[in-house]
Design an enzyme around this catalytic site. Structure first.
Site, PDB file in Angstrom:
ATOM      1  N   GLY A  93      46.062 -14.273  33.993  1.00 38.79           N
ATOM      2  CA  GLY A  93      47.157 -14.814  34.801  1.00 38.79           C
ATOM      3  C   GLY A  93      48.513 -14.539  34.196  1.00 38.79           C
ATOM      4  O   GLY A  93      49.540 -14.730  34.840  1.00 38.79           O
ATOM      5  N   LYS A 114      50.663  -9.729  26.567  1.00 44.11           N
ATOM      6  CA  LYS A 114      50.432 -11.139  26.923  1.00 44.11           C
ATOM      7  C   LYS A 114      51.793 -11.785  27.180  1.00 44.11           C
ATOM      8  O   LYS A 114      52.667 -11.746  26.316  1.00 44.11           O
ATOM      9  CB  LYS A 114      49.715 -11.827  25.757  1.00 44.11           C
ATOM     10  CG  LYS A 114      49.330 -13.269  26.018  1.00 44.11           C
ATOM     11  CD  LYS A 114      48.426 -13.779  24.895  1.00 44.11           C
ATOM     12  CE  LYS A 114      48.148 -15.261  25.034  1.00 44.11           C
ATOM     13  NZ  LYS A 114      47.303 -15.760  23.947  1.00 44.11           N
ATOM     14  N   ASP A 126      53.538 -19.143  35.813  1.00 44.23           N
ATOM     15  CA  ASP A 126      54.639 -18.185  35.937  1.00 44.23           C
ATOM     16  C   ASP A 126      54.325 -16.843  35.290  1.00 44.23           C
ATOM     17  O   ASP A 126      55.144 -15.922  35.318  1.00 44.23           O
ATOM     18  CB  ASP A 126      55.924 -18.773  35.332  1.00 44.23           C
ATOM     19  CG  ASP A 126      55.776 -19.079  33.839  1.00 44.23           C
ATOM     20  OD1 ASP A 126      54.686 -18.829  33.278  1.00 44.23           O
ATOM     21  OD2 ASP A 126      56.745 -19.579  33.236  1.00 44.23           O
ATOM     22  N   ARG A 184      34.690 -10.911  27.990  1.00 43.94           N
ATOM     23  CA  ARG A 184      34.403 -12.269  27.519  1.00 43.94           C
ATOM     24  C   ARG A 184      33.087 -12.770  28.102  1.00 43.94           C
ATOM     25  O   ARG A 184      32.599 -12.200  29.084  1.00 43.94           O
ATOM     26  CB  ARG A 184      35.502 -13.218  28.036  1.00 43.94           C
ATOM     27  CG  ARG A 184      36.902 -12.778  27.737  1.00 43.94           C
ATOM     28  CD  ARG A 184      37.843 -13.106  28.895  1.00 43.94           C
ATOM     29  NE  ARG A 184      39.124 -12.406  28.730  1.00 43.94           N
ATOM     30  CZ  ARG A 184      40.195 -12.922  28.135  1.00 43.94           C
ATOM     31  NH1 ARG A 184      40.166 -14.149  27.712  1.00 43.94           N
ATOM     32  NH2 ARG A 184      41.287 -12.204  27.987  1.00 43.94           N
ATOM     33  N   ASP A 253      35.808 -18.489  28.385  1.00 45.77           N
ATOM     34  CA  ASP A 253      36.708 -17.355  28.644  1.00 45.77           C
ATOM     35  C   ASP A 253      37.432 -16.928  27.381  1.00 45.77           C
ATOM     36  O   ASP A 253      38.064 -15.874  27.348  1.00 45.77           O
ATOM     37  CB  ASP A 253      37.733 -17.712  29.734  1.00 45.77           C
ATOM     38  CG  ASP A 253      38.450 -19.015  29.447  1.00 45.77           C
ATOM     39  OD1 ASP A 253      37.754 -20.042  29.317  1.00 45.77           O
ATOM     40  OD2 ASP A 253      39.688 -19.019  29.323  1.00 45.77           O
ATOM     41  N   ASP A 263      42.574 -15.449  21.452  1.00 45.37           N
ATOM     42  CA  ASP A 263      43.380 -16.505  22.064  1.00 45.37           C
ATOM     43  C   ASP A 263      43.765 -17.618  21.099  1.00 45.37           C
ATOM     44  O   ASP A 263      43.137 -18.674  21.041  1.00 45.37           O
ATOM     45  CB  ASP A 263      42.688 -17.095  23.309  1.00 45.37           C
ATOM     46  CG  ASP A 263      43.324 -16.515  24.555  1.00 45.37           C
ATOM     47  OD1 ASP A 263      44.136 -15.578  24.407  1.00 45.37           O
ATOM     48  OD2 ASP A 263      43.048 -16.989  25.653  1.00 45.37           O
TER      49      ASP A 263
HETATM   50  P1  AMP Z   1      44.404 -19.660  27.918  1.00 43.39           P
HETATM   51  O1  AMP Z   1      44.546 -21.123  27.732  1.00 43.39           O
HETATM   52  O2  AMP Z   1      45.562 -18.851  27.382  1.00 43.39           O
HETATM   53  O3  AMP Z   1      43.093 -19.129  27.462  1.00 43.39           O
HETATM   54  O4  AMP Z   1      44.466 -19.421  29.488  1.00 43.39           O
HETATM   55  C1  AMP Z   1      43.551 -19.946  30.398  1.00 43.39           C
HETATM   56  C2  AMP Z   1      43.809 -19.366  31.763  1.00 43.39           C
HETATM   57  O5  AMP Z   1      45.099 -19.776  32.244  1.00 43.39           O
HETATM   58  C3  AMP Z   1      43.815 -17.860  31.839  1.00 43.39           C
HETATM   59  O6  AMP Z   1      43.290 -17.485  33.076  1.00 43.39           O
HETATM   60  C4  AMP Z   1      45.270 -17.530  31.734  1.00 43.39           C
HETATM   61  O7  AMP Z   1      45.571 -16.268  32.281  1.00 43.39           O
HETATM   62  C5  AMP Z   1      45.893 -18.645  32.553  1.00 43.39           C
HETATM   63  N1  AMP Z   1      47.283 -18.913  32.153  1.00 43.39           N
HETATM   64  C6  AMP Z   1      47.717 -19.470  31.003  1.00 43.39           C
HETATM   65  N2  AMP Z   1      49.054 -19.554  30.997  1.00 43.39           N
HETATM   66  C7  AMP Z   1      49.499 -19.035  32.165  1.00 43.39           C
HETATM   67  C8  AMP Z   1      50.779 -18.836  32.748  1.00 43.39           C
HETATM   68  N3  AMP Z   1      51.896 -19.185  32.122  1.00 43.39           N
HETATM   69  N4  AMP Z   1      50.829 -18.258  33.971  1.00 43.39           N
HETATM   70  C9  AMP Z   1      49.718 -17.893  34.603  1.00 43.39           C
HETATM   71  N5  AMP Z   1      48.478 -18.057  34.107  1.00 43.39           N
HETATM   72  C10 AMP Z   1      48.358 -18.613  32.903  1.00 43.39           C
HETATM   73 MG    MG Z   2      42.246 -17.401  27.249  1.00 44.92          MG
END
Ligand code: AMP
Ligand code: MG
Length: 488
Positions: A93, A114, A126, A184, A253, A263
């Site tokens: 995302g 990222k 966002d 993953r 994930d 991550d």
């Molecule tokens: P994470 O906690 O970084 O492993 O992210 C978990 C999920 O949330 C993943 O699908 C990320 O791509 C999405 N995600 C985290 N932060 C954002 C953001 N600011 N905008 C869009 N998607 C996000």
């Molecule tokens: Mg992640």
């Protein structure tokens, strides 16, 4: 113009050749005023990049996602995941895979940005990331690499020149992450839940070819895949435990099939030894507490095994049996790695059946005395019982004697014991107060000197050099427990 030759890109995008349901092609989301704040020269060199070319305006445009380099096919990967036990559709995302770069040593690595902006998987987000958390990932992933713990690496951080809205306004940034791959457990969960079995098979075959080519000809390559991933994850999590690393968000994930740590959101290193240590502000029930990580590793692997069921055997009952057999081997593999690691930390070369008791006895004494995990082993390594309550504990004195007896039974010269211990016990880790101090100077004041010095110290965790001593010290005691936040 930036050409392939100048920077040294050598793309071959195999993931983009999978069925297009595994990703979404994405276009760059340009940012206003990208500024390179840190570049990993040594990693750039290893990857066959010209670091100076990456530092030019054109190079920075690429690291900011403003410009797509020749040969790149930017995409956002589709995946699902159990987040704190709850299953969701996720996907990149806020990241894009620039492409797979083939290094001069013929290794294939993902180059991922990222914080590069919205994608079809962004849901309400966002797509952006803040400077502090991206620098934090840079510091900790590079420290992990130096600690010889498999991990994704950090090539660069670019400040976007834009503000992002969180609880307050923060500087936006983009991290260039390098990984063996970003496949993953959640990628398999996505395929198993929402795609036909043929696509799951394509993903499994692709993963085998990319990460475990040696099992391709096995009688049941999908069982071999499961077994290999179990082995890699057991080895990885044992290394986390031995180093006192707490990942903080072991969702499926965030568990790679390659066995790399990925991550770095709310992760942190444990100071006082305590199995219940949790730093993440959102982990209220301690699901991802230090002492729970090996168990969660097994839980995540069981989710991975479930995705493979249709490939393991035509009959479901038989498939379940095969998967359960494989999963039941995890604990033993983990424990074997952990015991081997503890032996090394205590300078032990051979095996005795009571070793485990010796190790857990020490840990219990450490827990009772709230002893600093890293520094206790550092003191034992230096044979310098420093001022700390644990060393005044009569139980410790007794334990120390037992340990000395154990060492004398193995008939190994003292120097070898000492060498093994120095090589197995880091003297410096990214201590929370040091990381915070570096991030504050960098993200709030634009002063990167503190961060760079910290990175330098962390790059040699087993050096035991004089100038590192400052970095071994504990912070002034604080009444507020250290807390980490997800890097969003
Ligand atoms: P994470 O906690 O970084 O492993 O992210 C978990 C999920 O949330 C993943 O699908 C990320 O791509 C999405 N995600 C985290 N932060 C954002 C953001 N600011 N905008 C869009 N998607 C996000
Ligand atoms: Mg992640």
């Amino acid at each position: 113009m930036t050409s392939k030759k100048e920077i040294g890109w050598n793309f071959d995008n195999s993931y983009a050749r999978l069925p297009n349901t595994f990703f979404s092609t994405v276009k760059p989301n340009p940012v206003d005023a990208p500024k390179l704040v840190i570049l990993n020269d040594s990693l750039a060199g290893t990857l066959g990049f010209d670091a100076d070319a990456l530092k030019t305006a054109e190079g920075i445009e690429i690291l900011a996602g403003n410009h797509v380099p020749e040969g790149s096919a930017p995409l956002a990967q589709a995946y699902a995941g159990h987040q704190f036990g709850h299953f969701n559709m996720l996907g990149d995302g806020r990241a894009m895979l620039v492409g797979e770069h083939i290094t001069p040593e013929d290794n294939r690595v993902d180059i991922q940005l990222k914080g590069s902006g919205r994608t079809p998987f962004s849901r309400g987000g966002d797509g952006r990331a803040a400077l502090g958390p991206m620098l934090r990932e840079y510091i900790i992933s590079e420290a992990m690499h130096a600690l010889r713990i498999p991990t994704t690496r950090s090539l660069a951080v670019v400040a976007t020149g834009e503000s992002i809205i969180r609880e307050s306004m923060l500087h936006g940034a983009i991290l260039t992450r390098v990984a063996d791959s970003h496949i993953r457990v959640g990628t398999f969960q996505y395929a198993a839940n929402w795609r036909p079995v043929e696509e799951l098979r394509i993903l499994a075959d692709y993963t085998i070819q990319r990460h475990y080519p040696e099992i391709e000809g096995d009688e049941n390559p999908y069982l071999s895949l499961l077994q290999e991933v179990i082995k890699r994850q057991a080895a990885l999590i044992s290394k986390w435990q031995l180093a006192g690393f707490i990942h903080g968000v072991m969702n499926t994930d965030n568990m790679t099939i390659s066995g790399e740590t990925i991550d770095y959101g709310p992760c942190a290193f444990m100071d006082s030894y305590d199995l219940a240590t949790v730093f993440s502000s959102i982990d209220r029930e301690g699901r991802y507490a230090y002492g729970n990580q090996p168990y969660i590793g097994g839980w995540n692997l069981a989710r991975f095994a479930e995705t493979l069921l249709p490939l393991l055997h035509d009959e479901q009952e038989e498939a379940v049996k095969i998967a359960q057999d494989a999963i039941s081997g995890y604990n033993k593999i983990y424990q074997t790695h952990w015991l081997a690691g503890m032996r090394a930390k205590l300078g032990i070369f051979n095996e005795e059946k009571d070793d485990e008791v010796l190790f857990t006895d020490l840990l219990k004494i450490m827990q009772k005395n709230k002893a600093d995990y890293t520094n206790t082993f550092r003191s034992l390594t230096l044979d310098k019982i420093e001022e700390a309550p644990i060393f005044d504990d009569a139980e410790f004195a007794k334990w120390h004697e037992q340990w000395q007896d154990r060492l004398s039974r193995q008939n190994v010269p003292k120097e070898s014991v000492s060498k093994l211990m120095r090589n197995s016990n880091p003297s410096v880790i990214p201590r929370n107060h040091r990381v915070e101090e570096a991030l504050e100077a960098a993200a709030e004041k634009g002063d990167y000197s503190v961060l760079k010095k910290l990175l330098e110290v962390l790059s040699q965790p087993y050096a035991y050099s004089k100038d590192q001593e400052e970095y071994c010290k504990l912070p002034e005691s604080s009444s507020i427990p250290y807390q980490t936040f997800c890097g969003t």
